[in-house]
Design a protein around this motif. Structure first.
Motif, PDB file in Angstrom:
ATOM      1  N   HIS A 168       1.088  -1.269   0.057  1.00 60.75           N
ATOM      2  CA  HIS A 168      -0.022   0.053   0.054  1.00 60.75           C
ATOM      3  C   HIS A 168       0.819   1.288  -0.004  1.00 60.75           C
ATOM      4  CE1 HIS A 168      -4.057  -2.010   1.177  1.00 60.75           C
ATOM      5  NE2 HIS A 168      -3.336  -2.819   1.175  1.00 60.75           N
TER       6      HIS A 168
ATOM      7  N   ASP B 225      -1.715  -0.126  -7.547  1.00 58.41           N
ATOM      8  CA  ASP B 225      -2.817  -0.991  -7.096  1.00 58.41           C
ATOM      9  C   ASP B 225      -2.757  -2.070  -8.149  1.00 58.41           C
ATOM     10  OD1 ASP B 225      -4.188  -0.525  -9.356  1.00 58.41           O
ATOM     11  OD2 ASP B 225      -5.636   0.907  -8.201  1.00 58.41           O
TER      12      ASP B 225
ATOM     13  N   PRO C  13      -8.503  -4.510  -4.944  1.00 57.04           N
ATOM     14  CA  PRO C  13      -7.304  -3.631  -5.363  1.00 57.04           C
ATOM     15  C   PRO C  13      -5.918  -3.705  -4.927  1.00 57.04           C
ATOM     16  CG  PRO C  13      -9.237  -2.569  -4.540  1.00 57.04           C
ATOM     17  CD  PRO C  13      -9.789  -4.040  -4.213  1.00 57.04           C
ATOM     18  N   TYR C  14      -5.653  -4.659  -3.835  1.00 57.42           N
ATOM     19  CA  TYR C  14      -4.350  -4.952  -3.437  1.00 57.42           C
ATOM     20  C   TYR C  14      -3.923  -6.330  -3.449  1.00 57.42           C
ATOM     21  CZ  TYR C  14      -3.482   0.024  -2.632  1.00 57.42           C
ATOM     22  OH  TYR C  14      -3.777   1.312  -2.913  1.00 57.42           O
TER      23      TYR C  14
END
Length: 544
Positions: free
Chosen positions: A106, A123, A169-170
């Motif tokens: 992140h 991402d 997203p990650y």
């Protein structure tokens, strides 16, 4: 890997990744770091062909287009071949070894440049875009800018990877069609540098997709500012880099200097602080200079002469054996490498696991070589084009001299060789296209795995890429494929040793030498490391 099973090794790697993640958690920075106001000038040996890592295969390109600007999901530790977390904090592997799930870091920012200002952080979309572009011929960006991805295809990843999916997203999931023992090592290589999907979309909408090769945007330690062809490349330190305190110079300048003697003079005058590939005959003067440190280590490399087996008479194995037998490799090591190397017998260096130290190649014997040529139907020899490298590389410090020595050796058995050469980018391009007869080139290992030598340089899937011999031999290729899909290292070693024996029998290329690698720096340079994989990296390097 010391463990015999890939899954055991990956679980260990994942645990290590988790531990390192805790250390790197602080790397998610929310404000710009203060970078020391220092300038480092690097005397490089050639101009990059472009700045899109997926398109290229040479150290000249990767030093300029990969390590300053980009990161990968997993990366090689600086100065070694150990894989560590990169843009992925950790990863998991399914029990059947075919599914890899990467958990992304992140807070990583793409670089802000004069031509791109990101609106979001890194991402999963960026990972999916990077790999879909190489996987799918119909991917919109690839259709707008159709180029080849030689590493990706040479290693068979276009056939190995079934899908790359965004889980959230990650989180990204890679599904493979079969088990691949070197998969994590392969993902640490330069072609896998993660691009910005947002930047690509901007270029696509503007009708300028090809600009990705001229104006790079990544997450790496240095931001591209300008490139003057055959002269300079300028980078600024990235204040938003996700590894704090890694960027230790504010300006990084590549001073492109193709002549090694001129590079030596520049570093002695402090016009550059790091140089690459000194001439062997300049080593003594560099060692004696009180202002210079001369870094050195055994090279993880191989210089060789590829025979294009699609050109007659090089399709005849007896002709290839005769040509190999006529080359005085010991004389080449003394004259070209100035003794800073060793004659090669295998298609990989002795420091690579699975190297067969008992492999027998034909000894230097001009009389026997001439007799073998006569047996092959060429009692009076033949004419051939011998391609000479135009640049100095770690595996070949003087391509022209090596070509002239081989030319002289072959003349003794009646083979008349005409030496030809081209500018480096053109040389490689024409070699990929198969225009050459005999072709001087070489390799520095990319990832510490035997497949990177046997598969990438000699595999059937690589004949339009780095297999400059254009040699596709099924018994050999079957062993390489078995090695890729076997997780037990002892069994892999057996397959690769058998493959090396086939190589020695068929001689698609003549191994010439393994070199010692030298990298001079001025004494105010701190913590420069020789990379065993053949590149120069400036993350972590500082100046007094």
């Amino acid at each position: 890997m010391k463990q015999n099973k890939l899954l055991r090794a990956v679980r260990v790697t994942t645990c290590v990744a988790a531990a390192v993640t805790a250390t790197l958690a602080a790397a998610t920075i929310s404000h710009a770091a203060t970078i020391p106001n220092k300038t480092l000038v690097y005397c490089s040996e050639g101009s990059p062909a472009g700045f899109d890592p997926a398109q290229y295969t040479t150290g000249v390109d990767f030093t300029a287009n990969t390590f300053p600007e980009y990161n990968r999901l997993v990366e090689f530790a600086r100065g070694g071949t150990k894989v560590e977390p990169g843009l992925a904090e950790k990863w998991d592997v399914s029990h059947d070894g075919k599914t890899y799930t990467f958990h992304l870091r992140h807070g990583v920012k793409f670089q802000t440049t004069s031509y791109f200002k990101p609106t979001r952080e890194f991402d999963a979309d960026d990972v999916v875009f990077t790999f879909e572009r190489m996987l799918d011929p119909n991917q919109p960006f690839r259709k707008a800018y159709p180029v080849a991805f030689p590493y990706f295809s040479d290693m068979g990843l276009d056939k190995l990877i079934k899908s790359v999916e965004k889980v959230d997203p990650y989180t990204v999931r890679f599904t493979l069609n079969e088990v691949s023992a070197p998969f994590i090592q392969n993902l640490a290589m330069e072609y896998a540098s993660i691009l910005s999907a947002e930047y690509a979309d901007q270029l696509l909408k503007a009708g300028k997709a090809a600009d990705i090769n001229q104006y790079p945007v990544g997450t790496g330690p240095f931001i591209f500012r300008s490139y003057t062809k055959d002269s300079t490349i300028r980078f600024d330190g990235n204040p938003d880099y996700w590894k704090p305190d890694t960027v230790k110079v504010s300006k990084l300048i590549f001073s492109i200097t193709t002549d090694a003697s001129v590079r030596t003079q520049k570093i002695k005058r402090n016009e550059c602080q790091v140089m690459i590939y000194p001439k062997p005959q300049d080593l003594a003067t560099l060692k004696s200079d009180s202002n210079i440190n001369l870094l050195a280590q055994a090279g993880f490399n191989l210089g060789y002469l590829a025979y294009n087996v699609q050109h007659k008479p090089l399709n005849n194995v007896e002709v290839r054996r005769a040509l190999d037998m006529a080359i005085n490799k010991h004389a080449i090591v003394e004259s070209v490498y100035q003794g800073a190397g060793q004659p090669a017998t295998n298609p990989m260096p002795p420091t690579q696991w699975s190297y067969d130290k008992n492999l027998k190649m034909p000894a230097y014997d001009p009389k026997k070589a001439k007799a073998l040529l006569a047996k092959a139907g060429f009692p009076n020899g033949f004419e051939i084009h011998l391609w000479a490298m135009p640049v100095q590389r770690p595996y070949n410090p003087n391509g022209r001299l090596m070509a002239e020595m081989i030319q002289s050796d072959w003349a003794k058995i009646g083979v008349k060789a005409t030496i030809v050469t081209y500018e480096w980018g053109e040389y490689i391009k024409r070699g990929h296209a198969g225009e050459q007869d005999a072709y001087l080139v070489g390799w520095t290992g990319d990832n510490g795995d035997p497949d990177n030598w046997l598969g990438t340089l000699l595999g059937c899937s690589a004949i339009n890429g780095n297999n400059f011999s254009k040699w596709c031999y099924k018994p050999f290729d079957d062993l390489v494929q078995k090695g890729r899909t076997t997780t037990d290292q002892a069994q892999r070693t057996k397959y690769y040793e058998e493959a090396q024996k086939i190589f020695a029998d068929q001689i698609p290329f003549s191994p010439i030498a393994h070199s010692t690698v030298y990298q001079p720096t001025t004494k105010n340079v701190i913590d420069m490391k020789i990379d065993p994989l053949g590149y120069s990296r400036f993350d972590g390097v500082s100046m007094k």
